[in-house]
Write an enzyme that holds these catalytic residues in place. Sequence first.
Site, PDB file in Angstrom:
ATOM      1  N   SER A   1       0.855  -1.172  -0.007  1.00 18.46           N
ATOM      2  CA  SER A   1      -0.027  -0.045   0.143  1.00 18.46           C
ATOM      3  C   SER A   1       0.897   1.296  -0.007  1.00 18.46           C
ATOM      4  CB  SER A   1      -0.898   0.138   1.376  1.00 18.46           C
ATOM      5  OG  SER A   1      -1.503   1.161   1.433  1.00 18.46           O
TER       6      SER A   1
ATOM      7  N   TYR B   1      -1.470  -0.188  10.567  1.00 16.38           N
ATOM      8  CA  TYR B   1      -1.757  -0.838   9.267  1.00 16.38           C
ATOM      9  C   TYR B   1      -0.378  -0.411   8.399  1.00 16.38           C
ATOM     10  CZ  TYR B   1      -3.766  -1.293   4.679  1.00 16.38           C
ATOM     11  OH  TYR B   1      -3.896  -1.127   3.289  1.00 16.38           O
TER      12      TYR B   1
HETATM   13  N1  LIG Z   1      -8.938  -0.828  -0.815  1.00 19.33           N
HETATM   14  C1  LIG Z   1      -7.785   0.062  -0.703  1.00 19.33           C
HETATM   15  O1  LIG Z   1      -7.937   0.943  -0.664  1.00 19.33           O
HETATM   16  C2  LIG Z   1      -6.427  -0.478  -0.601  1.00 19.33           C
HETATM   17  C3  LIG Z   1      -6.265  -1.680  -0.216  1.00 19.33           C
HETATM   18  N2  LIG Z   1      -4.973  -2.405  -0.136  1.00 19.33           N
HETATM   19  C4  LIG Z   1      -4.766  -3.722   0.084  1.00 19.33           C
HETATM   20  O2  LIG Z   1      -5.259  -4.633  -0.682  1.00 19.33           O
HETATM   21  C5  LIG Z   1      -5.672  -5.883  -0.294  1.00 19.33           C
HETATM   22  C6  LIG Z   1      -6.960  -6.272  -0.861  1.00 19.33           C
HETATM   23  O3  LIG Z   1      -8.089  -5.473  -0.005  1.00 19.33           O
HETATM   24  P1  LIG Z   1      -9.290  -5.055  -0.799  1.00 19.33           P
HETATM   25  O4  LIG Z   1      -9.585  -5.772  -1.913  1.00 19.33           O
HETATM   26  O5  LIG Z   1      -9.283  -3.599  -0.930  1.00 19.33           O
HETATM   27  O6  LIG Z   1     -10.334  -5.058   0.242  1.00 19.33           O
HETATM   28  P2  LIG Z   1     -11.219  -6.500   0.417  1.00 19.33           P
HETATM   29  O7  LIG Z   1     -11.887  -6.193   1.814  1.00 19.33           O
HETATM   30  O8  LIG Z   1     -12.399  -6.293  -0.531  1.00 19.33           O
HETATM   31  O9  LIG Z   1     -10.626  -7.714   0.331  1.00 19.33           O
HETATM   32  C7  LIG Z   1      -9.997  -8.337   1.530  1.00 19.33           C
HETATM   33  C8  LIG Z   1      -9.854  -9.860   1.209  1.00 19.33           C
HETATM   34  O10 LIG Z   1      -9.059 -10.325   2.172  1.00 19.33           O
HETATM   35  C9  LIG Z   1      -9.718 -11.388   2.591  1.00 19.33           C
HETATM   36  N3  LIG Z   1      -9.461 -11.795   4.081  1.00 19.33           N
HETATM   37  C10 LIG Z   1     -10.029 -10.550   5.108  1.00 19.33           C
HETATM   38  N4  LIG Z   1      -9.600 -11.251   6.383  1.00 19.33           N
HETATM   39  C11 LIG Z   1      -9.188 -12.339   6.109  1.00 19.33           C
HETATM   40  C12 LIG Z   1      -8.461 -13.521   7.064  1.00 19.33           C
HETATM   41  N5  LIG Z   1      -8.820 -13.278   8.376  1.00 19.33           N
HETATM   42  N6  LIG Z   1      -8.221 -14.746   6.272  1.00 19.33           N
HETATM   43  C13 LIG Z   1      -8.310 -14.805   4.924  1.00 19.33           C
HETATM   44  N7  LIG Z   1      -8.788 -13.951   4.195  1.00 19.33           N
HETATM   45  C14 LIG Z   1      -9.088 -12.812   4.741  1.00 19.33           C
HETATM   46  C15 LIG Z   1     -11.211 -11.110   2.312  1.00 19.33           C
HETATM   47  O11 LIG Z   1     -12.255 -12.379   2.175  1.00 19.33           O
HETATM   48  P3  LIG Z   1     -12.948 -13.036   3.293  1.00 19.33           P
HETATM   49  O12 LIG Z   1     -13.673 -11.697   4.270  1.00 19.33           O
HETATM   50  O13 LIG Z   1     -13.717 -13.888   2.696  1.00 19.33           O
HETATM   51  O14 LIG Z   1     -11.928 -13.710   4.285  1.00 19.33           O
HETATM   52  C16 LIG Z   1     -10.890 -10.606   1.044  1.00 19.33           C
HETATM   53  O15 LIG Z   1     -11.229 -11.553   0.091  1.00 19.33           O
HETATM   54  C17 LIG Z   1      -5.430  -5.938   1.351  1.00 19.33           C
HETATM   55  O16 LIG Z   1      -4.088  -6.296   1.467  1.00 19.33           O
HETATM   56  C18 LIG Z   1      -5.151  -4.428   1.403  1.00 19.33           C
HETATM   57  O17 LIG Z   1      -4.598  -4.017   2.671  1.00 19.33           O
HETATM   58  C19 LIG Z   1      -4.031  -1.669  -0.354  1.00 19.33           C
HETATM   59  C20 LIG Z   1      -3.990  -0.168  -0.445  1.00 19.33           C
HETATM   60  C21 LIG Z   1      -5.276   0.389  -0.848  1.00 19.33           C
HETATM   61  C1  LIG Z   2      -3.913   4.371   1.188  1.00 17.40           C
HETATM   62  C2  LIG Z   2      -5.031   3.947   1.163  1.00 17.40           C
HETATM   63  O1  LIG Z   2      -5.894   4.856   0.993  1.00 17.40           O
HETATM   64  C3  LIG Z   2      -5.503   2.671   1.214  1.00 17.40           C
HETATM   65  N1  LIG Z   2      -6.959   2.287   1.704  1.00 17.40           N
HETATM   66  C4  LIG Z   2      -4.658   1.476   1.939  1.00 17.40           C
HETATM   67  O2  LIG Z   2      -5.272   0.622   2.297  1.00 17.40           O
HETATM   68  O3  LIG Z   2      -3.589   1.667   2.169  1.00 17.40           O
END
Ligand SMILES: NC(=O)C1=CN([C@@H]2O[C@H](COP(=O)(O)OP(=O)(O)OC[C@H]3O[C@@H](n4cnc5c(N)ncnc54)[C@H](OP(=O)(O)O)[C@@H]3O)[C@@H](O)[C@H]2O)C=CC1
Ligand SMILES: CC(=O)[C@H](N)C(=O)O
Length: 267
Positions: free
Chosen positions: A142, A155
């Site tokens: 991120s 985070y």
């Molecule tokens: N959205 C944003 O702004 C940003 C996101 N990210 C990163 O991107 C990645 C994906 O997030 P994003 O797609 O945005 O968010 P979502 O919440 O849509 O997806 C998160 C995924 O992780 C899974 N997950 C959560 N907890 C667990 C667990 N305990 N065990 C196994 N799987 C788990 C969820 O599935 P389930 O609930 O079925 O387990 C889901 O598939 C993350 O690492 C996040 O930090 C980075 C920067 C920005």
């Molecule tokens: C930078 C962002 O806004 C993001 N949601 C993250 O997961 O890092």
Amino acid sequence: MTKSAKGTALVTGASSGIGAIYADRLARRGYDLILVARNRERLDGLAKRLSTETGRSIEIVAADLTKRADVSRIESILRSNANINVLVNNAGVGATAPLLASDVDKMSDMIALNVDALMRLTYAAVPGLVARGGGAIINIASVVGVQPELLNGVYGGSKAFVLALTHSLQHELKDKNIRVQAVLPGATATEFWGIAGTPVEHLPGEIVMKAEDMVDAALAGFDQGEIFTVPSLPEAADWQAYEAARQKLMPNLSRSAPAARYGVKAA
Ligand SMILES: NC(=O)C1=CN([C@@H]2O[C@H](COP(=O)(O)OP(=O)(O)OC[C@H]3O[C@@H](n4cnc5c(N)ncnc54)[C@H](OP(=O)(O)O)[C@@H]3O)[C@@H](O)[C@H]2O)C=CC1
Ligand SMILES: CC(=O)[C@H](N)C(=O)O
């Protein structure tokens, strides 16, 4: 169904958001898939859709990656399935609350998922990739890894870990035909935000990217050979300057004497 000549990609956090789009794009690129997350129904729906649309073999594994026994099951798959040549470490959660408003147990759970599970799955995958002569690890980090002031500090710290690990993996694996990439998304429109404590609708629209665009840019960065991909960054030269500044520090990060400005007479 025949095995894909491209190989198999294991994607964590594939039940929604960024991980589900990676699953879609990798299946369309010809990879068989192993999809991991907690929500079996969602994984099943995605797997059915993708196998119908792409003809690829898609396996699902329901696992809670904050639980050591579940992580071990995925580690076993990564160690024993010789078709796996891509690991997408995507599962993660965030938080938007500052330290004083955060529950420390939730912070530990976040580290278990964002740091410990990602590290263990990487350790499980890499020896097989090396033995088989190549592969790829894609780590979803991120921008908070370089801007920890933005959201919750734990985070940010968890994503700084992912960046540091990626630097080290790249250094160790570059001669072994293993591609390592860290993706640094900025705000991306997924369920992440609601779960983290701030609905995505509360963010200014001009800073939020569609998940599809984010993943397509990240895969384009991968194809271009990038190690660090910041999908929103207009000038690649800005990241290169940041990296050059880091490199410039290196010759002086470990010396026998304190720097003169501290006024310490070396013993
Ligand atoms: N959205 C944003 O702004 C940003 C996101 N990210 C990163 O991107 C990645 C994906 O997030 P994003 O797609 O945005 O968010 P979502 O919440 O849509 O997806 C998160 C995924 O992780 C899974 N997950 C959560 N907890 C667990 C667990 N305990 N065990 C196994 N799987 C788990 C969820 O599935 P389930 O609930 O079925 O387990 C889901 O598939 C993350 O690492 C996040 O930090 C980075 C920067 C920005
Ligand atoms: C930078 C962002 O806004 C993001 N949601 C993250 O997961 O890092």
